[in-house]
Design a protein around this motif. Sequence first.
Motif, PDB file in Angstrom:
ATOM      1  N   GLY A 107     100.442  66.122 107.918  1.00 57.49           N
ATOM      2  CA  GLY A 107     100.797  67.431 108.114  1.00 57.49           C
ATOM      3  C   GLY A 107      99.701  68.229 107.419  1.00 57.49           C
ATOM      4  N   GLY A 108      99.810  69.485 107.841  1.00 53.87           N
ATOM      5  CA  GLY A 108      99.059  70.539 107.484  1.00 53.87           C
ATOM      6  C   GLY A 108      97.482  70.179 107.553  1.00 53.87           C
ATOM      7  N   GLU A 109      96.680  71.102 106.868  1.00 61.20           N
ATOM      8  CA  GLU A 109      95.153  70.670 107.002  1.00 61.20           C
ATOM      9  C   GLU A 109      94.718  71.045 105.626  1.00 61.20           C
ATOM     10  N   ALA A 124      97.710  53.934 101.349  1.00 62.20           N
ATOM     11  CA  ALA A 124      97.116  53.909  99.802  1.00 62.20           C
ATOM     12  C   ALA A 124      97.007  55.531  99.499  1.00 62.20           C
ATOM     13  N   LEU A 125      97.321  56.221 100.379  1.00 62.57           N
ATOM     14  CA  LEU A 125      97.482  57.683  99.851  1.00 62.57           C
ATOM     15  C   LEU A 125      98.555  57.929  99.294  1.00 62.57           C
ATOM     16  N   ALA A 126      99.968  57.266  99.761  1.00 59.43           N
ATOM     17  CA  ALA A 126     101.240  57.288  99.374  1.00 59.43           C
ATOM     18  C   ALA A 126     101.164  56.821  97.842  1.00 59.43           C
ATOM     19  N   ALA A 145      90.326  64.261 110.666  1.00 56.79           N
ATOM     20  CA  ALA A 145      91.579  63.265 110.712  1.00 56.79           C
ATOM     21  C   ALA A 145      92.053  63.191 109.402  1.00 56.79           C
ATOM     22  N   ALA A 146      91.225  63.020 108.511  1.00 53.49           N
ATOM     23  CA  ALA A 146      91.588  62.796 107.170  1.00 53.49           C
ATOM     24  C   ALA A 146      92.412  63.983 106.429  1.00 53.49           C
ATOM     25  N   ALA A 147      91.802  65.368 106.930  1.00 55.75           N
ATOM     26  CA  ALA A 147      92.424  66.527 106.417  1.00 55.75           C
ATOM     27  C   ALA A 147      93.881  66.633 106.835  1.00 55.75           C
ATOM     28  N   GLY A 148      94.455  65.990 107.861  1.00 52.59           N
ATOM     29  CA  GLY A 148      95.825  65.940 108.223  1.00 52.59           C
ATOM     30  C   GLY A 148      96.864  64.860 107.744  1.00 52.59           C
ATOM     31  N   LEU A 149      96.085  64.096 106.743  1.00 49.17           N
ATOM     32  CA  LEU A 149      97.163  62.917 106.471  1.00 49.17           C
ATOM     33  C   LEU A 149      97.831  63.228 105.441  1.00 49.17           C
ATOM     34  N   GLY A 150      97.821  64.461 104.602  1.00 45.13           N
ATOM     35  CA  GLY A 150      98.714  65.011 103.538  1.00 45.13           C
ATOM     36  C   GLY A 150      98.122  64.680 102.163  1.00 45.13           C
ATOM     37  N   ILE A 197      93.046  63.488  96.368  1.00 50.19           N
ATOM     38  CA  ILE A 197      91.850  63.928  97.106  1.00 50.19           C
ATOM     39  C   ILE A 197      91.423  62.502  97.985  1.00 50.19           C
ATOM     40  N   LEU A 198      91.115  62.742  99.177  1.00 50.89           N
ATOM     41  CA  LEU A 198      90.591  61.658 100.093  1.00 50.89           C
ATOM     42  C   LEU A 198      89.162  61.756 100.035  1.00 50.89           C
ATOM     43  N   ALA A 199      88.484  60.729  99.866  1.00 46.50           N
ATOM     44  CA  ALA A 199      87.068  60.780  99.986  1.00 46.50           C
ATOM     45  C   ALA A 199      86.671  59.798 101.177  1.00 46.50           C
ATOM     46  N   VAL A 200      85.800  60.426 101.980  1.00 44.90           N
ATOM     47  CA  VAL A 200      85.312  59.883 103.255  1.00 44.90           C
ATOM     48  C   VAL A 200      83.917  59.797 103.183  1.00 44.90           C
ATOM     49  N   VAL A 201      83.440  58.704 103.307  1.00 48.56           N
ATOM     50  CA  VAL A 201      82.042  58.362 103.056  1.00 48.56           C
ATOM     51  C   VAL A 201      81.547  57.666 104.397  1.00 48.56           C
ATOM     52  N   GLY A 202      80.340  58.045 104.950  1.00 43.21           N
ATOM     53  CA  GLY A 202      79.686  57.509 106.296  1.00 43.21           C
ATOM     54  C   GLY A 202      78.591  58.563 106.756  1.00 43.21           C
ATOM     55  N   SER A 203      78.220  58.044 107.986  1.00 42.02           N
ATOM     56  CA  SER A 203      77.195  58.681 108.481  1.00 42.02           C
ATOM     57  C   SER A 203      77.786  59.397 109.889  1.00 42.02           C
TER      58      SER A 203
END
Lengths: 321, 250
Positions: free
Chosen positions: A164-166, A22-24, A52-57, A38-44
């Motif tokens: 890659g990256g952060e 989906a990110l691609a 983990a999301a920070a490294g996805l690109g 921008i990735l959105a992480v929602v949860g508790s």
Amino acid sequence: MSNVLVYAEHAHGSVPKAVSVALAAGKKLAGLSGGQTILAVVGSGIDEVAKAAAGLGADKVVTIDNAAAEHALADISVEALKAAAAATDAKTIVFAATSKGKDIAPRLAAALDASIASDITGINDDGTLQRPMWAGNVFATVELSAETKVVSVRTTAFDPAEGGGEAPVEALSVELAAPANAAKFVSLEETKSDRPVLTEAERIVSGGRGLKSAEQFAEILNPLCDALGAALGASRAVVDAGFVPNDLQIGQTGKVVAPTLYFAIGISGAIQHLAGMKDSKVICAINKDEEAPIFSVSDFGLVADLFQAVPELTEKIKAAA
Amino acid sequence: MKILVTAKRVPDPESTIKVNSSGDGIEEAGIKWVVNPFDEIAIEEALRVKEAQGDAEVVVVSIGPSEAQEQLRTGLAMGADRAILVTGENLDTSAVAKILVKIVEKESPDIVITGKQAIDDDSNEVGQMTAQLLGWPQATFISELKIADDKSSAECTREVDGGMETISVPLPALITADLRLNEPRYASLPGIMKARKKPLEQIEAASLGVDTTPKIVIKSMAPPPAREAGRIVESVDELVTALQSEAKVL
């Protein structure tokens, strides 16, 4: 210029490959609109997932950490993503076309009065999108006319974004409260398996009605799966017959897969099944009926009694390894 | 208790679907039209709830061409009590959801059950959109429905990627049916006879005061890229060799 928000669904503290797909797609859309992805992480309790999301690109990760969003139910997820889209100035919101994505995306589209295209398989340079219809018998080129757009992405349609990256992680402070009539989580019964996840597997062994019974299905296919390190899949007929759990169904209304190697064993190849696997790189079919439609999409077909051919195949693959 | 279910008119899943010569639709000649199979499951579930509750009413709704009367008669023949047809053209999922909301507001059902997707556009959107517009909870892709004794909530088991999830939704709620919720019944001959006399109300979409301007526009349609058929191998040995040295996947 507007940004693209990609929903990073997660389970057990990690983000599935479907999100990188989906990110691609999100990056391609952001490239067309000149914005950020921008990735959105929602949860508790999602620190681990955010990392983990920070490294996805992606260019950035935003998080909404709230106990009310623990189970990612659709009503509360929509509230969270509405807030995340507003905070990030995102006019396009992208989901993986997984069960979570399909549950939430249309609801979000209605909340935002947005255009939506589900299960997209391509993005054209003019911003139009490709999506399958009629069990993949038709590919439509569609245009989304509203300013805000929601899409879900077929999990086999793009190569996953290169990680890659952060990326920087920003925690959004959003007031989230479940409405009085919100759905409530009761339980999750997970299918336990040591095998690869079906939608991420490089090799899949899939069985159909030709296996005759649940016992024979397991007895014939498990050793081949083990020899190949493959995931196990099934046609609708055998899922309906209760040979295997529902979440192994491949096809128009089940999972869509595109592994490097797909074995169709005792599967006739109804159009609804082909819709879920015909993008596999190499397809092998074993069926005793030489007229079976599966042979029309197979790279290699073997007309044989599967009860003899598959054990022989398993032994020869083991010997060759 | 009142249950509202949907019945979209779609080509029979066994039909051969081909893009028409102008590339803006499908070749309709020779197609048999049926109730969307997932909607059939929704209707069956509504009838089972009715049979269990005794006093429930089942209303079946179709939104589309006037020919969808046939699909509504099928729903009535299965056992639904009455039908509503909203006629309109060129309606996308967003327009259909808005129309469905109007009907729900008028009918005030306790549960709306739709199929999880229609097998023509394969969108899988209308149920979720309708739930959001109504401000109702949703339970999508369900394979089991249990209504609480006090009828204030329903426990729904959903087919999700990693297994089965159970959630509880307070009523009113919207539910979308997955394949294994039930096996729809066939309409009986007396059922078909009775269906002819059951009420079927017709409403024009334009009269509902809903903006149905499409938000998704189909620019063109094309057949899928063809996959070339490979070859038939004569033995397991030949298959293994082909996978090793030709396809290089072993």
